[in-house]
Write an enzyme that holds these catalytic residues in place. Structure first.
Site, short mmCIF file in Angstrom:
data_model
loop_
_atom_site.label_atom_id
_atom_site.label_comp_id
_atom_site.label_asym_id
_atom_site.label_seq_id
_atom_site.Cartn_x
_atom_site.Cartn_y
_atom_site.Cartn_z
N LYS B 82 0.82 -1.22 0.00
CA LYS B 82 0.00 0.00 0.00
C LYS B 82 0.85 1.27 0.00
CE LYS B 82 -4.09 -2.06 0.29
NZ LYS B 82 -5.12 -1.94 -0.76
N GLU B 104 -9.69 5.85 3.26
CA GLU B 104 -10.46 4.78 3.86
C GLU B 104 -9.50 3.63 4.12
OE1 GLU B 104 -10.05 5.18 0.68
OE2 GLU B 104 -9.29 3.18 0.20
N SER B 358 1.57 -9.65 -0.79
CA SER B 358 1.24 -8.22 -0.72
C SER B 358 1.51 -7.61 0.64
CB SER B 358 -0.22 -8.00 -1.12
OG SER B 358 -1.08 -8.80 -0.31
#
Ligand SMILES: Cc1ncc(COP(=O)(O)O)c(C=O)c1O
Lengths: 233, 372
Positions: B82, B104, B358
């Site tokens: 991210k 969010e 991830s």
């Protein structure tokens, strides 16, 4: 005379409420078809939409409510909803079915003016709109233009947005079409203030709140708005 | 201004209030993309602050019968891919003169990444998070607070990522003049899906170079989990032109927007979503907060329709098994999200596979331990 537009969410009890609003002096009724994820709504209309959905108010039921309102009142009825509803129902089919139910035009909050121009609808402009956007939206709007008086979501506010006057001036410079302002307008004093600036006043969240107390309360409330608007204009 | 769409998907289904901001963002991104100074600044941050390039790790004990490699986004600063996106968007937001950031978060990884980059650049940071997710990803809530972000609980509906996203967009509608909405995946109105993809494709570009160096050939398949789809699209973009490389996305079985969804509109884009026949959004269910979302990036819907990528489901139990297996066999604790990709990679009929790991699983320990 300045117009008064009242918003209600489609529910089984809405025809009676809409009739009371018209008796109180509403010129136009907006009928909200609830969507599960309404991005432009503050808490009042969001919760009212959730409630309607939990009672099974889907598109077919809402179209039936529009038809039922039509059988009780003569004023224009404008369905107000989100693109997701038309995506699922079919854009052309929605236009045809809404018209058959007695609706006039529509408001699709999140459908930009460039998309699906076959759906004749009232366009919205906001304080953030550029002059170029205002021009495109007013050229394409169906009837009147909806001025979003503030930068934000729906919901009663304590005062009329200071951004409205400037927005009215900018839009007036671009179009002769009637300008009705909404978002945040809740008291007769607000309505009077807005009536001095624009051609019409749209009241949503506060009307939805008052409607919870039934048709008599709504009729009285709408009448208080009407009186204030007529005195001001 | 034209609106980027992916076949019939994409678009910008948002209230008029936001359209000028999307135009501004589109123009700003076009300008930044073509500005070497932007790339130099971002490259420096990715390398010297966040830890790129990430390694490619062979996992022989986890997958003894084949050559499987993990692209180690779990080793990035803050523990997931991210931050690739958060850094890129914050550099862009600064160019646009925005001083306030809203985001969010589901698993909390995007919230932590956003809180981190805001701390690094001294920007005000507000993160919306469903209260159910705050419960199941508590360590990340504490990290965000520590980093100086304000976490606003969202009590609406399912109290998860869908509602957190709606609330972040409502905040943006209200504060659009001062605020950049730092969306966490390749979803939302244009230009976000394209912007986030461009910022995440560093995963796939690096992985391609690394596997060629290590194996001398391209992999048969690349595999990634799909929530909104950002780590997957980033991974896929390194290989999308290589027609022989299979692109495999793995969705949570209870949140399979591509596998069992229909075309609809959610959060500003037309895509494949979980919805009823009236277009009302359905609830998603996944043990993994980052995959617990009824929508997916529009480009994935286009990749599915064209057949270029395939999307497979994975149950909570399968993901949990893969989670434990990787920990025990390789000494790597994966995020529950990534565990979905690991589970499907194990039974894929391919010999040479690259999986996007991830994120790391520290945030998931309480949830996983409660299950055993
Ligand atoms: C580690 C990790 N992987 C994957 C995801 C899913 O997001 P996306 O599909 O955008 O990569 C998340 C989201 O929170 C995450 O934290």
């Amino acid at each position: 005379m300045k117009k008064l537009v009242i918003y209600l969410v489609c529910e089984p009890g809405t025809p009676e409420l809409a009739q009371a609003a018209v008796e109180g002096g509403a010129d136009i009724i907006e009928l909200g078809i609830p969507f599960s994820d309404p991005l432009a709504e503050g808490p009042t209309i969001r919760l009212a939409s959730e409630r309607a959905l939990s009672r099974g108010m889907r598109t077919a039921e809402c179209l039936q409510v529009i038809a039922d309102v039509r059988s009780r009142v003569d004023v224009p009825l404008v369905p107000m909803t989100y693109a997701a509803i038309l995506e699922a129902w079919g854009y052309d089919r929605f236009v045809a079915d809404a018209q058959a139910a007695g609706a006039t035009s529509s408001i699709i909050v999140d459908l930009p003016v460039e998309e699906h121009q076959e759906v004749k609808r009232i366009q919205l402009v906001a304080p953030t709109s550029t002059d170029a956007r205002i021009e495109i939206c007013s050229a394409n709007t169906d009837g009147w233009l909806y001025l979003v008086s503030l930068t934000g979501t729906t919901g009663a506010r304590s005062e009329v947005s200071p951004a409205l006057a400037g927005l009215v001036d900018r839009v007036r410079a671009k179009t002769e079409k009637p300008l009705y302002a909404g978002f945040g307008i809740s008291t007769p004093e607000h309505a009077a203030t807005v009536a001095r600036l624009a051609d019409g006043v749209v009241v949503g969240s506060r009307a939805v709140q008052v409607a919870e107390d039934g048709p008599d309360a709504l009729r009285d409330y709408v009448r208080s708005l009407r009186t204030a608007i007529d005195a001001a204009s | 201004m034209t609106t980027q769409t992916f076949g019939v998907y994409g678009g910008r289904y948002v209230p008029e209030t936001l359209i000028p901001a999307l135009d501004e963002l589109t123009a700003g991104w076009e300008e930044a993309k073509n500005d070497p100074a932007f790339h130099a600044e971002l490259r420096d941050l990715l390398t010297n602050y966040a830890g790129r390039p990430t390694p490619l790790t062979r996992v022989e004990r986890f997958a003894p019968d084949r050559r499987m490699y993990l692209k180690r986004e779990d080793l990035m600063h803050t523990g997931a891919h991210k931050i690739n996106n958060a850094l890129g968007q914050v550099v862009l937001a600064r160019r646009l003169g925005k001083k306030r950031i809203v985001a969010e978060t589901g698993a909390g990884q995007h919230g932590v990444a956003t809180a981190t980059v805001c701390a690094r650049f001294g920007l005000e940071c507000i993160v919306y998070m469903g209260s159910e997710d705050m419960r199941r990803q508590k360590p990340n809530v504490e990290r965000m607070n520590l980093l100086g972000a304000e976490v606003r609980p969202v009590e609406i509906g399912t109290k998860t990522l869908k509602e957190a996203t709606s609330e972040a967009i409502r905040d943006w509608i209200t504060n659009v003049e001062t605020t950049h909405y730092l969306i966490g995946s390749c979803v939302g109105p244009a230009p976000y899906p394209e912007l986030v993809r461009d910022l995440q494709r560093v995963i796939g570009d690096e992985a391609r170079e690394q596997i060629l160096q290590r194996e001398g050939v391209l992999p048969e398949a690349v595999v990634a989990c799909v929530g909104g789809g950002s780590n997957a699209i980033g991974m896929f973009y390194g290989f999308v032109e290589d027609a022989d490389v299979r692109l495999v996305g793995v969705e949570a079985a209870g949140a399979a927007s591509l596998g069992s969804g229909r075309t609809g509109v959610l959060h500003g884009a037309r895509s494949s979503i979980l919805a009823d026949t009236d277009g009302q959004i359905a609830d998603a269910h996944s043990i993994s907060a980052g995959l617990d979302y009824p929508g997916v990036g529009p480009e994935h819907a286009a990749l599915r329709d064209s057949g270029r990528a395939v999307y497979l489901p994975c149950t909570d139990e399968e993901a949990l098994d893969a989670f434990h297996r990787l920990a025990r066999t390789e000494g790597i604790i994966p995020a529950l999200e990534s565990s979905h990709a690991l589970a499907r990679a194990l039974d894929l009929d391919a010999e040479l596979i690259v999986v996007c790991l991830s994120g790391r699983g520290d945030k998931d320990l309480a949830e996983v331990l409660a299950r055993r």
